[in-house]
Design a protein around this motif. Structure first.
Motif, short mmCIF file in Angstrom:
data_model
loop_
_atom_site.label_atom_id
_atom_site.label_comp_id
_atom_site.label_asym_id
_atom_site.label_seq_id
_atom_site.Cartn_x
_atom_site.Cartn_y
_atom_site.Cartn_z
N ASP A 82 -4.00 -5.07 -4.27
CA ASP A 82 -4.76 -5.50 -3.09
C ASP A 82 -4.56 -4.45 -2.00
O ASP A 82 -3.43 -4.23 -1.55
CB ASP A 82 -4.26 -6.87 -2.62
N THR A 83 -5.63 -3.82 -1.57
CA THR A 83 -5.52 -2.76 -0.54
C THR A 83 -5.16 -3.33 0.83
O THR A 83 -4.79 -2.57 1.73
CB THR A 83 -6.84 -1.98 -0.42
N THR A 99 -7.97 -5.75 -11.29
CA THR A 99 -7.82 -4.34 -10.97
C THR A 99 -7.92 -3.48 -12.23
O THR A 99 -8.58 -2.43 -12.24
CB THR A 99 -6.47 -4.10 -10.27
N LYS A 113 -5.18 -10.82 -9.78
CA LYS A 113 -5.57 -9.54 -9.16
C LYS A 113 -5.19 -8.36 -10.04
O LYS A 113 -5.90 -7.36 -10.09
CB LYS A 113 -4.92 -9.40 -7.78
N LYS A 163 0.80 -1.23 0.00
CA LYS A 163 0.00 0.00 0.00
C LYS A 163 0.84 1.28 0.00
O LYS A 163 0.55 2.23 -0.74
CB LYS A 163 -0.95 -0.01 1.20
N ASN A 178 -10.81 -1.07 -9.46
CA ASN A 178 -10.84 -1.15 -7.99
C ASN A 178 -9.47 -0.83 -7.39
O ASN A 178 -8.46 -0.80 -8.08
CB ASN A 178 -11.26 -2.55 -7.54
N ASN A 179 -9.47 -0.61 -6.09
CA ASN A 179 -8.24 -0.45 -5.30
C ASN A 179 -7.49 0.84 -5.64
O ASN A 179 -6.26 0.88 -5.64
CB ASN A 179 -7.30 -1.66 -5.48
#
Length: 322
Positions: free
Chosen positions: A89-90, A292, A288, A70, A297-298
């Motif tokens: 991935d957050t 994404t 992922k 992150k 997303n994220n």
């Protein structure tokens, strides 16, 4: 064979989606080899966190896809506030970041206002915004020495092992935050000594986030990039490496005929001789990445005031190392 075909199909879909979204993929040395390869094949980069962010900043891409953790996505957003920054991935985080929450850190700084605040890149956007300087493992020694030469006191956060290394090399006393990397802290000096006895011909490469007893055994202490360069340039044909084992992909790429051995993390009751891989880095994968890109997303979103303040502390480093 079927798994290889599925993986190839996903990689091709990611490359198409990167083009369609005018996006670039930047990957850290510690993520999986397939993501590292894909980043380079698609015109992106594999590097450390600051260079990942700088590459995204200097690219023509509208979107930066960050394969890492992150805080790396946040650093990319700080340097490219006008761009869309997405992480895979957050929940992929960093123990150094988590060990330095902004509320507690701000109190620590407020209690020591006569100190210049220097923070490692492995921190949140808010902590970077509270700092005077952001440094990398490759630049920390020079920055701290410069501040000391100017007669300034230094408050250091969050990695105590890197901090102690900087102190030992510069002789500068620093007010130290108590944080550590869960991967590097597990390297064991006694196990490393035994491994060195088995491989007396090997060079020992150690990241300075490791405990001082491990650092003391090293031939080279350096950042991820510095360790990779050492693997390519040094005369040894065998190396024992004390950092996240994701780095082995790039080391084997730059020095294909050399042998690389993981430094031991094994302690009493351990399940493996070396478990040197970040679980959060392992959360990044091809599936992922494609999701994404397809969903958007994220996304990393940061308050503009935080961005402005954090960018100032990073820019000091960029100007100093230019």
């Amino acid at each position: 064979m079927q798994n290889i075909e599925i993986e190839q199909s996903i990689e091709n879909s990611i490359k198409d989606a990167l083009k369609q979204n005018n996006a670039t993929l930047v990957a850290h040395y510690y993520v999986s080899s397939d993501l590292q390869t894909l980043a380079e094949e698609s015109g992106g980069i594999v590097s450390d966190s600051l260079e990942m962010a700088r590459f995204g900043q200097n690219s023509d891409a509208d979107t930066i896809i960050v394969a890492g953790v992150k805080f790396m996505g946040e650093t990319a957003k700080i340097l490219s506030p006008e761009k869309r920054v997405l992480v895979l991935d957050t929940e992929a985080n960093c123990s150094l970041d988590l060990s330095c929450p902004i509320d507690e850190f701000s109190k620590f700084c407020d209690q020591n206002t006569d100190h210049v605040v220097v923070v490692y890149a492995n921190t949140s956007a808010e902590v970077k915004a509270r700092a005077d300087w952001v440094v990398t493992s490759g630049s920390a020694l020079k920055v701290v020495q410069k501040l000391h030469d100017e007669g300034k006191k230094v408050l250091w956060a969050p990695d105590k092992h890197l901090g102690h290394y900087v102190q030992s090399m510069t002789g500068v006393e620093m007010l130290m935050w108590d944080g550590a990397c869960i991967v590097h802290e597990e390297f064991k000096a006694e196990g490393l000594k035994r491994l060195m006895e088995i491989h007396p011909e090997a060079g020992v490469l150690v990241h300075p986030e490791s405990p001082k007893e491990v650092i003391a055994l090293a031939d080279i202490v350096g950042s991820t990039t510095q360790l990779i360069n050492a693997a390519a340039s040094r005369p040894e044909n065998t190396f024992i490496v004390a950092t996240d084992n994701g780095i082995f992909h790039k080391m084997k790429e730059v020095a294909p005929h050399k042998k690389f051995i993981e430094a031991p993390t094994m302690g009493e009751g351990a399940d493996c001789e070396s478990c040197a891989h970040c679980g959060w880095m392992a959360m990044n994968n091809l599936e992922k990445c494609l999701d994404t890109l397809n969903t958007g997303n994220n996304e990393i979103l940061i308050n503009n005031q935080i961005i402005d303040k954090a960018k100032n502390s990073i820019q000091r480093l960029l100007d100093f190392t230019k």
